[in-house]
Design a protein around this motif. Structure first.
Motif, PDB file in Angstrom:
ATOM      1  N   ARG A   1    -100.929  27.135 -10.781  1.00  0.00           N
ATOM      2  CA  ARG A   1    -100.033  26.611  -9.745  1.00  0.00           C
ATOM      3  C   ARG A   1    -100.800  26.415  -8.441  1.00  0.00           C
ATOM      4  NH1 ARG A   1     -97.566  26.669 -13.525  1.00  0.00           N
ATOM      5  NH2 ARG A   1     -95.371  27.034 -13.934  1.00  0.00           N
TER       6      ARG A   1
ATOM      7  N   PRO B   1     -89.128  21.785 -23.919  1.00  0.00           N
ATOM      8  CA  PRO B   1     -87.888  22.000 -23.155  1.00  0.00           C
ATOM      9  C   PRO B   1     -88.099  22.355 -21.684  1.00  0.00           C
ATOM     10  CG  PRO B   1     -88.143  23.695 -24.876  1.00  0.00           C
ATOM     11  CD  PRO B   1     -89.233  22.689 -25.080  1.00  0.00           C
TER      12      PRO B   1
ATOM     13  N   HIS C   1     -90.173  20.767 -19.909  1.00  0.00           N
ATOM     14  CA  HIS C   1     -90.592  19.503 -19.277  1.00  0.00           C
ATOM     15  C   HIS C   1     -89.548  18.435 -19.627  1.00  0.00           C
ATOM     16  CE1 HIS C   1     -93.182  16.678 -17.419  1.00  0.00           C
ATOM     17  NE2 HIS C   1     -94.146  16.552 -18.310  1.00  0.00           N
TER      18      HIS C   1
ATOM     19  N   ALA D   1     -85.913  18.694 -21.148  1.00  0.00           N
ATOM     20  CA  ALA D   1     -84.821  19.309 -20.389  1.00  0.00           C
ATOM     21  C   ALA D   1     -83.642  18.349 -20.237  1.00  0.00           C
ATOM     22  CB  ALA D   1     -85.324  19.773 -19.021  1.00  0.00           C
TER      23      ALA D   1
ATOM     24  N   LEU E   1     -78.115  32.793 -18.069  1.00  0.00           N
ATOM     25  CA  LEU E   1     -79.257  33.554 -17.519  1.00  0.00           C
ATOM     26  C   LEU E   1     -79.372  34.923 -18.185  1.00  0.00           C
ATOM     27  CD1 LEU E   1     -78.763  32.632 -13.743  1.00  0.00           C
ATOM     28  CD2 LEU E   1     -80.617  31.864 -15.247  1.00  0.00           C
TER      29      LEU E   1
ATOM     30  N   VAL F   1     -83.001  29.544 -19.541  1.00  0.00           N
ATOM     31  CA  VAL F   1     -83.058  28.909 -18.224  1.00  0.00           C
ATOM     32  C   VAL F   1     -81.871  27.968 -18.055  1.00  0.00           C
ATOM     33  CG1 VAL F   1     -85.571  29.034 -18.000  1.00  0.00           C
ATOM     34  CG2 VAL F   1     -84.546  27.018 -19.080  1.00  0.00           C
TER      35      VAL F   1
ATOM     36  N   TYR G   1     -82.639  22.518 -13.661  1.00  0.00           N
ATOM     37  CA  TYR G   1     -82.773  23.171 -12.346  1.00  0.00           C
ATOM     38  C   TYR G   1     -84.138  23.839 -12.244  1.00  0.00           C
ATOM     39  CZ  TYR G   1     -78.170  22.081 -10.736  1.00  0.00           C
ATOM     40  OH  TYR G   1     -77.090  21.369 -10.281  1.00  0.00           O
TER      41      TYR G   1
ATOM     42  N   HIS H   1     -88.240  23.784 -10.353  1.00  0.00           N
ATOM     43  CA  HIS H   1     -89.410  22.908 -10.449  1.00  0.00           C
ATOM     44  C   HIS H   1     -90.664  23.689 -10.058  1.00  0.00           C
ATOM     45  CE1 HIS H   1     -92.019  19.396 -10.005  1.00  0.00           C
ATOM     46  NE2 HIS H   1     -91.157  18.830 -10.830  1.00  0.00           N
ATOM     47  N   ALA H   2     -91.773  23.307 -10.698  1.00  0.00           N
ATOM     48  CA  ALA H   2     -93.033  24.014 -10.418  1.00  0.00           C
ATOM     49  C   ALA H   2     -93.586  23.690  -9.030  1.00  0.00           C
ATOM     50  CB  ALA H   2     -94.063  23.658 -11.485  1.00  0.00           C
TER      51      ALA H   2
ATOM     52  N   LEU I   1     -78.535  30.774  -9.030  1.00  0.00           N
ATOM     53  CA  LEU I   1     -79.986  30.940  -9.224  1.00  0.00           C
ATOM     54  C   LEU I   1     -80.597  31.758  -8.083  1.00  0.00           C
ATOM     55  CD1 LEU I   1     -81.006  27.453 -10.658  1.00  0.00           C
ATOM     56  CD2 LEU I   1     -81.409  29.671 -11.736  1.00  0.00           C
TER      57      LEU I   1
ATOM     58  N   LYS J   1     -84.986  34.703  -9.379  1.00  0.00           N
ATOM     59  CA  LYS J   1     -86.285  34.430 -10.002  1.00  0.00           C
ATOM     60  C   LYS J   1     -86.830  33.051  -9.647  1.00  0.00           C
ATOM     61  CE  LYS J   1     -86.904  37.064 -14.257  1.00  0.00           C
ATOM     62  NZ  LYS J   1     -87.003  36.848 -15.710  1.00  0.00           N
ATOM     63  N   ALA J   2     -86.039  32.033  -9.889  1.00  0.00           N
ATOM     64  CA  ALA J   2     -86.525  30.652  -9.699  1.00  0.00           C
ATOM     65  C   ALA J   2     -86.912  30.436  -8.242  1.00  0.00           C
ATOM     66  CB  ALA J   2     -85.448  29.659 -10.116  1.00  0.00           C
ATOM     67  N   LYS J   3     -88.111  29.877  -8.029  1.00  0.00           N
ATOM     68  CA  LYS J   3     -88.537  29.616  -6.648  1.00  0.00           C
ATOM     69  C   LYS J   3     -87.777  28.430  -6.067  1.00  0.00           C
ATOM     70  CE  LYS J   3     -93.177  31.515  -7.244  1.00  0.00           C
ATOM     71  NZ  LYS J   3     -93.286  31.493  -8.733  1.00  0.00           N
ATOM     72  N   ASN J   4     -87.287  27.580  -6.949  1.00  0.00           N
ATOM     73  CA  ASN J   4     -86.538  26.411  -6.482  1.00  0.00           C
ATOM     74  C   ASN J   4     -85.193  26.366  -7.203  1.00  0.00           C
ATOM     75  OD1 ASN J   4     -85.900  23.858  -5.390  1.00  0.00           O
ATOM     76  ND2 ASN J   4     -86.744  22.843  -7.189  1.00  0.00           N
TER      77      ASN J   4
ATOM     78  N   ASN K   1     -83.522  19.115 -10.747  1.00  0.00           N
ATOM     79  CA  ASN K   1     -84.660  18.212 -10.909  1.00  0.00           C
ATOM     80  C   ASN K   1     -84.206  16.911 -11.574  1.00  0.00           C
ATOM     81  OD1 ASN K   1     -84.836  18.577 -13.854  1.00  0.00           O
ATOM     82  ND2 ASN K   1     -85.497  20.657 -13.365  1.00  0.00           N
TER      83      ASN K   1
ATOM     84  N   PHE L   1     -87.556   8.923 -20.972  1.00  0.00           N
ATOM     85  CA  PHE L   1     -88.504   9.538 -20.032  1.00  0.00           C
ATOM     86  C   PHE L   1     -89.921   9.097 -20.428  1.00  0.00           C
ATOM     87  CE2 PHE L   1     -88.944  13.861 -17.609  1.00  0.00           C
ATOM     88  CZ  PHE L   1     -90.064  13.421 -16.932  1.00  0.00           C
TER      89      PHE L   1
HETATM   90  N1  CMX Z   1     -83.194  28.887 -14.809  1.00  0.00           N
HETATM   91  C1  CMX Z   1     -83.528  30.181 -14.985  1.00  0.00           C
HETATM   92  N2  CMX Z   1     -84.703  30.707 -14.615  1.00  0.00           N
HETATM   93  C2  CMX Z   1     -85.570  29.875 -14.000  1.00  0.00           C
HETATM   94  C3  CMX Z   1     -85.276  28.528 -13.747  1.00  0.00           C
HETATM   95  C4  CMX Z   1     -84.032  28.019 -14.199  1.00  0.00           C
HETATM   96  N3  CMX Z   1     -83.691  26.738 -14.050  1.00  0.00           N
HETATM   97  N4  CMX Z   1     -86.337  27.967 -13.127  1.00  0.00           N
HETATM   98  C5  CMX Z   1     -87.258  28.918 -13.000  1.00  0.00           C
HETATM   99  N5  CMX Z   1     -86.798  30.081 -13.542  1.00  0.00           N
HETATM  100  C6  CMX Z   1     -87.510  31.349 -13.703  1.00  0.00           C
HETATM  101  C7  CMX Z   1     -88.774  31.099 -14.528  1.00  0.00           C
HETATM  102  O1  CMX Z   1     -88.466  31.078 -15.921  1.00  0.00           O
HETATM  103  C8  CMX Z   1     -89.646  32.243 -14.111  1.00  0.00           C
HETATM  104  O2  CMX Z   1     -89.204  33.403 -14.789  1.00  0.00           O
HETATM  105  P1  CMX Z   1     -90.244  34.516 -15.308  1.00  0.00           P
HETATM  106  O3  CMX Z   1     -90.851  35.089 -14.073  1.00  0.00           O
HETATM  107  O4  CMX Z   1     -89.391  35.457 -16.057  1.00  0.00           O
HETATM  108  O5  CMX Z   1     -91.238  33.806 -16.162  1.00  0.00           O
HETATM  109  C9  CMX Z   1     -89.285  32.408 -12.643  1.00  0.00           C
HETATM  110  O6  CMX Z   1     -88.001  31.779 -12.457  1.00  0.00           O
HETATM  111  C10 CMX Z   1     -90.269  31.733 -11.703  1.00  0.00           C
HETATM  112  O7  CMX Z   1     -90.406  30.388 -12.084  1.00  0.00           O
HETATM  113  P2  CMX Z   1     -90.784  29.260 -10.990  1.00  0.00           P
HETATM  114  O8  CMX Z   1     -92.106  29.625 -10.410  1.00  0.00           O
HETATM  115  O9  CMX Z   1     -89.648  29.031 -10.070  1.00  0.00           O
HETATM  116  O10 CMX Z   1     -90.882  27.970 -11.906  1.00  0.00           O
HETATM  117  P3  CMX Z   1     -92.080  27.550 -12.866  1.00  0.00           P
HETATM  118  O11 CMX Z   1     -93.050  26.759 -12.074  1.00  0.00           O
HETATM  119  O12 CMX Z   1     -92.603  28.703 -13.637  1.00  0.00           O
HETATM  120  O13 CMX Z   1     -91.310  26.617 -13.908  1.00  0.00           O
HETATM  121  C11 CMX Z   1     -89.761  24.966 -14.553  1.00  0.00           C
HETATM  122  C12 CMX Z   1     -90.794  25.362 -13.513  1.00  0.00           C
HETATM  123  C13 CMX Z   1     -89.309  23.538 -14.292  1.00  0.00           C
HETATM  124  C14 CMX Z   1     -90.404  25.027 -15.943  1.00  0.00           C
HETATM  125  C15 CMX Z   1     -88.556  25.934 -14.465  1.00  0.00           C
HETATM  126  O14 CMX Z   1     -87.936  25.783 -13.208  1.00  0.00           O
HETATM  127  C16 CMX Z   1     -87.556  25.761 -15.576  1.00  0.00           C
HETATM  128  O15 CMX Z   1     -87.734  26.340 -16.659  1.00  0.00           O
HETATM  129  N6  CMX Z   1     -86.467  24.922 -15.330  1.00  0.00           N
HETATM  130  C17 CMX Z   1     -85.514  24.623 -16.376  1.00  0.00           C
HETATM  131  C18 CMX Z   1     -86.086  23.601 -17.333  1.00  0.00           C
HETATM  132  C19 CMX Z   1     -86.176  22.228 -16.658  1.00  0.00           C
HETATM  133  O16 CMX Z   1     -85.246  21.742 -16.062  1.00  0.00           O
HETATM  134  N7  CMX Z   1     -87.352  21.592 -16.828  1.00  0.00           N
HETATM  135  C20 CMX Z   1     -87.556  20.221 -16.350  1.00  0.00           C
HETATM  136  C21 CMX Z   1     -88.479  20.108 -15.125  1.00  0.00           C
HETATM  137  C22 CMX Z   1     -88.710  18.671 -14.747  1.00  0.00           C
HETATM  138  C23 CMX Z   1     -89.518  17.967 -15.798  1.00  0.00           C
HETATM  139  O17 CMX Z   1     -90.719  18.259 -15.942  1.00  0.00           O
HETATM  140  O18 CMX Z   1     -88.962  17.171 -16.553  1.00  0.00           O
END
Ligand code: CMX
Length: 439
Positions: free
Chosen positions: A44, A268, A270, A273, A306, A311, A315, A317-318, A358, A363-366, A370, A394
């Motif tokens: 990251r 899933p 990426h 989703a 949850l 997940v 919702y 994003h990295a 959330l 947990k999720a930073k965002n 998305n 996509f």
């Molecule tokens: N729901 C629940 N938990 C979530 C979450 C969500 N939507 N988004 C992040 N988190 C969790 C992560 O799983 C991670 O948990 P662990 O510490 O237990 O591993 C924690 O929050 C920190 O994650 P993050 O730094 O916020 O996010 P990442 O960079 O690791 O992952 C992403 C990004 C998109 C994979 C993640 O937000 C996610 O899984 N979202 C749901 C799937 C999704 O919508 N993906 C599509 C993204 C867009 C695309 O590429 O198409």
């Protein structure tokens, strides 16, 4: 269970606490140029990729060639009577950074038309695959089956100079893009419409032709243009873009490289989703007995997801730390064309409730939606209810950004990608010393 698997399980379980300790207690320690957290945590924020095609700011979202999504939509030429730019115009813009004239767009369209004939063996390949193959597996296999067409391979074998590499990469990219919408529509009609294939209409632009081959009337042509543009590129670090760049860095051709990117997009976390969002919404509706949930019911469903260790799809994003402008663009479309659609209204309700849940989950930073959050709902509205097809859409869009990138990669002579790995022992040693000095 075999002793091999049992031994492996023991090893993995014994190793896990070491990785967790490194992350928790020493994640900030710098080893060479990155931290331990970055080395373990999917790189990251490590700035080690270069592209001028698009840039993703965490607080603003994507810019294509320096333009935001609304600026891009406003600047590019549109087919007569349409609200969204032609994919041909956007492709020109991605490749060159310039807004094409109407004449330049016409030339791209004519060029695509000449290259658009899909070899019969591609359809034979698709028909030979098991009927329950996922549409992304079908798409990836179809692309790979065309590898034998690669101009890059032929020219490379003839002894081409390095400075020329971009030229056959461009040719392969054009050939691939010209055929991609027809292959995608074929997969859809073969799999879900009893094989009633609609032949292409060569005089239409790419978005118009795709809608025609899908068998869906206006404004689905604008949906297609909007989709392909919005999904095209998200700078180079996301899995699909990175996979294409990585594979092409071996001088693998566009067919091998793009097929690899599609395989990454099919995960899933990426691109898949968008399918997951619809499955999740369908499950929600089923649990509610078909009625729209109240805020409290929705909140409970979100928590159940949850607490079930899953997940919330669509919702997070990295990189992004705001609502994805690609979500906003689709939301604006839906507001104009389908404001009363019950699924769209449910999407809006989820947008009101999910970020709070959330955040509380912590947990999720965002916590914001998305690109995948709204896209399936629009497809559903226009009759594409087979949600395992959504990632194919996509994928068609993602071809634009990734193929533009690998054409430029070869143009600039970017080398083979080869980051360095280290062992857990090394990390523990450097953690104990407070870091590994830069050499
Ligand atoms: N729901 C629940 N938990 C979530 C979450 C969500 N939507 N988004 C992040 N988190 C969790 C992560 O799983 C991670 O948990 P662990 O510490 O237990 O591993 C924690 O929050 C920190 O994650 P993050 O730094 O916020 O996010 P990442 O960079 O690791 O992952 C992403 C990004 C998109 C994979 C993640 O937000 C996610 O899984 N979202 C749901 C799937 C999704 O919508 N993906 C599509 C993204 C867009 C695309 O590429 O198409």
């Amino acid at each position: 269970m075999s002793s091999l698997k049992e031994t492996l399980r023991e090893k993995i379980e014994a190793h896990r606490p070491r990785t967790q300790k490194l992350l928790k207690e020493h994640g900030h320690v710098v080893i060479d140029k990155v931290t331990i957290e970055q080395a373990i945590g999917g790189a990251r924020d490590v700035r080690c990729l270069v592209t001028d095609i698009s840039y993703l700011d965490p607080m603003e979202g994507i810019r294509f060639r320096g333009k935001t999504i609304p600026e891009t939509f406003a600047a590019l030429p549109k087919p007569p009577g349409c609200d969204y730019p032609s994919v041909e115009a956007f492709w020109y813009f991605l490749l060159t950074g310039e807004i094409p004239s109407e004449q330049a767009v016409k030339e791209v369209r004519d060029d695509f038309r000449e290259r658009s004939r899909v070899p019969n063996y591609v359809f034979d390949t698709l028909r030979a695959m098991a009927r329950d193959s996922h549409p992304m597996a079908l798409l990836s296999a179809a692309i790979l089956s065309m590898q034998r067409e690669s101009v890059f391979v032929r020219r490379y074998n003839e002894g081409m100079r390095k400075a020329e590499y971009w030229d056959p990469m461009y040719e392969d990219s054009m050939n691939l893009l010209a055929k991609l919408p027809q292959i995608a529509a074929y997969i859809y009609r073969m799999k879900y419409k009893g094989g009633a294939i609609i032949p292409p209409e060569p005089d239409l632009d790419m978005g118009g032709n795709f809608a025609h081959m899908m068998g869906i009337p206006k404004p689905y042509d604008d949906v297609a243009r909007m989709y392909f543009i919005l999904h095209s590129d998200h700078e180079s670090g996301n899995v699909s873009a990175h996979a294409v760049h990585l594979v092409a860095s071996t001088l693998s051709d566009a067919y091998y490289a793009f097929s690899a990117g599609l395989n990454g997009l099919a995960g899933p976390l990426h691109g898949l989703a968008n399918q997951e969002v619809l499955m999740w919404i369908q499950n929600l509706m089923k649990e509610m007995g078909g009625k729209v949930p109240s805020r409290e019911e929705l909140k409970k469903f979100l928590w159940d997801t949850l607490n079930g260790g899953r997940v919330i799809p669509g919702y997070g994003h990295a990189v992004l730390r705001i609502t994805d402008p690609r979500y906003t663009a689709q939301h604006d479309f839906a507001l104009k064309h389908m404001p009363d659609d019950p699924m769209f209204q449910l999407t809006n309700l989820i947008y009101e409730v999910a970020p709070g849940v959330l955040r509380e989950h912590g947990k999720a930073k965002n916590p914001w939606p998305n690109v995948d959050s709204a896209s399936g709902v629009i497809q559903w509205h226009y009759g594409v209810t087979q949600y395992d097809f959504y990632t194919v859409l996509f994928g068609v869009g993602r071809a634009l950004g990734t193929l533009a990138n690998i054409t430029w990669d070869r143009g600039l002579g970017y080398p083979l990608e080869r980051p360095k790995s280290v062992t857990t022992d090394m990390l523990e040693e450097w953690a104990a010393k407070g870091g590994r000095p830069m050499k």
